[in-house]
Design an enzyme around this catalytic site. Structure first.
Site, PDB file in Angstrom:
ATOM      1  N   TYR A  47      -6.139   6.405   4.722  1.00 47.09           N
ATOM      2  CA  TYR A  47      -6.301   5.408   3.657  1.00 47.09           C
ATOM      3  C   TYR A  47      -5.535   4.128   3.988  1.00 47.09           C
ATOM      4  O   TYR A  47      -6.076   3.012   3.916  1.00 47.09           O
ATOM      5  CB  TYR A  47      -5.832   5.948   2.301  1.00 47.09           C
ATOM      6  CG  TYR A  47      -5.746   4.848   1.266  1.00 47.09           C
ATOM      7  CD1 TYR A  47      -6.899   4.371   0.654  1.00 47.09           C
ATOM      8  CD2 TYR A  47      -4.535   4.241   0.964  1.00 47.09           C
ATOM      9  CE1 TYR A  47      -6.846   3.319  -0.252  1.00 47.09           C
ATOM     10  CE2 TYR A  47      -4.467   3.181   0.067  1.00 47.09           C
ATOM     11  CZ  TYR A  47      -5.628   2.735  -0.545  1.00 47.09           C
ATOM     12  OH  TYR A  47      -5.574   1.689  -1.421  1.00 47.09           O
ATOM     13  N   ASP A  87      -9.158   6.612  -1.208  1.00 44.65           N
ATOM     14  CA  ASP A  87      -8.186   7.391  -1.969  1.00 44.65           C
ATOM     15  C   ASP A  87      -8.898   7.985  -3.179  1.00 44.65           C
ATOM     16  O   ASP A  87     -10.123   7.868  -3.317  1.00 44.65           O
ATOM     17  CB  ASP A  87      -6.994   6.524  -2.377  1.00 44.65           C
ATOM     18  CG  ASP A  87      -7.386   5.386  -3.320  1.00 44.65           C
ATOM     19  OD1 ASP A  87      -8.591   5.227  -3.617  1.00 44.65           O
ATOM     20  OD2 ASP A  87      -6.485   4.653  -3.766  1.00 44.65           O
ATOM     21  N   GLU A 114       0.827  -1.209   0.000  1.00 45.76           N
ATOM     22  CA  GLU A 114       0.000   0.000   0.000  1.00 45.76           C
ATOM     23  C   GLU A 114       0.865   1.265   0.000  1.00 45.76           C
ATOM     24  O   GLU A 114       0.523   2.257  -0.640  1.00 45.76           O
ATOM     25  CB  GLU A 114      -0.953   0.004   1.197  1.00 45.76           C
ATOM     26  CG  GLU A 114      -2.089  -1.000   1.091  1.00 45.76           C
ATOM     27  CD  GLU A 114      -3.006  -0.755  -0.103  1.00 45.76           C
ATOM     28  OE1 GLU A 114      -3.045   0.375  -0.629  1.00 45.76           O
ATOM     29  OE2 GLU A 114      -3.676  -1.705  -0.529  1.00 45.76           O
TER      30      GLU A 114
END
Length: 368
Positions: A132, A150, A49
């Site tokens: 996020y 996002d 991520e």
């Protein structure tokens, strides 16, 4: 004045369970085979991520595989030298991501016995882990129904729910987070969030959404009204700042090149680069400035050779335009100078920003 809809009102007459079912079923069937999806290891989800922020999936895959090979778990990354981590990140850009990741991983190693926290309160205090990333790690790795919002997800939901709030404004993220708290599947939050991300990447794309292939088309209010291309609403960013620089690749008779480390704070912190300076037009030509500044800044008399190339590098907020020259140096470096002489072989151990990697590639072409 028209009153803004609450997130509950936005979901009036919306088939939440039908939407969840159609999205998750599609994701189970169509999801891409990505290396970080092979297991639900929270550390690997976290690394992926962070890498995927500002970076395309195809670019990330080889970096992720190489990074996990070098640092397979929390302990190995926590104990690694920062220079090794930056070298592994070299070319991915936004290097503060790598430094923040390592700093946070060290905290997990020391304060959480090497286990990534599984609550929003704890995980969101880690360096570089914003809302996020918090939602992504918790939902994907731990099955916690947290929103992961996002730009991709805001685009998808702005179309599905016909939300016209400006996604360039920070407060808009809260609108989507509240909506997702009502929408998210409590049974499978991992596939729900990944499904939204995958939908944005593969189908509900920025400029030409493939609505006829969309698994949740019948739930999409923008499609029903034919306004999917008008959404999301996003105001334009301010124009980027242009910075003109001049740089030199200097070699001595022993085949050593001069490099120096950037400051430990700010843009491209702690990365290595060739000597370079911001151009000031009043001080003469780029070549004259390079000669003069190598003398005044480093006490070195250098000889300049040919112009090598012009490198343009675009950051999110500024553009570097660099005139690159080749040259030679000799003599002693001043005591306290931040310049380091390295051979071509030794240079492979240092992490350089993409712009300086490109300078080096262009230089090598001239000596082949």
């Amino acid at each position: 004045m028209k009153k803004e809809s609450t997130h509950h009102e936005r979901l009036d007459d919306f088939d939440i369970y039908g939407f969840q079912h159609d999205l998750i079923t599609w994701f189970e069937r169509e999801q891409r085979d990505l290396p970080w999806r092979k297991d639900q290891d929270p550390y690997k989800v976290w690394v992926s991520e962070i890498m995927l922020q500002q970076t395309k999936v195809d670019t990330v895959i080889p970096y992720f595989n190489s990074f996990i090979e070098q640092f397979p778990n929390i302990q190995s990354l926590a104990e690694a030298e920062e220079d090794r981590v930056l070298k592994a990140w070299e070319g991915l850009g936004y290097y503060s991501r790598a430094r923040n990741l390592q700093s946070a991983v060290r905290e997990v190693h020391e304060s959480y016995a090497g286990i990534v926290p599984n609550t929003p309160k704890e995980i969101s205090t880690l360096k570089g882990v914003g809302p996020y990333t918090t939602g992504a790690i918790l939902s994907i790795a731990y099955g916690v129904p947290e929103p992961a919002v996002d730009g991709n997800v805001m685009r998808v939901l702005s179309r599905i729910l016909l939300i016209r709030d400006d996604i360039a404004k920070p407060k808009t993220r809260k609108v989507f987070e509240e909506v997702i708290r009502d929408l998210i599947s409590k049974e499978n939050p991992s596939f729900f969030n990944q499904g939204l991300m995958e939908l944005g990447a593969m189908v509900c794309t920025p400029t030409s959404p493939s609505c006829l292939l969309c698994p949740v088309r019948e739930h999409c209010r923008a499609f029903a009204e034919g306004v999917q291309r008008e959404l999301p609403v996003k105001t334009k960013k301010k124009s980027t700042k242009q910075v003109a620089l001049v740089a030199g690749i200097f070699k001595d008779k022993d085949g050593r090149f001069l490099i120096h480390r950037r400051p430990s704070e700010g843009l491209l912190a702690n990365l290595w680069e060739f000597p370079n300076f911001v151009k000031v037009d009043e001080l003469g030509t780029a070549k004259q400035q390079l000669l003069q500044l190598m003398k005044t800044e480093y006490g070195l008399n250098v000889a300049l050779g040919e112009y090598v190339c012009d490198i343009k590098h675009v950051f999110s907020h500024l553009v570097w335009d660099v005139n690159v020259y080749v040259g030679s140096w000799d003599g002693e470096l001043l005591e306290g100078s931040d310049l380091v002489p390295v051979t071509e072989e030794e240079m492979k151990e240092f992490a350089f920003p993409v712009s300086h990697q490109n300078m080096w590639k262009e230089y090598l072409k001239t000596v082949e």
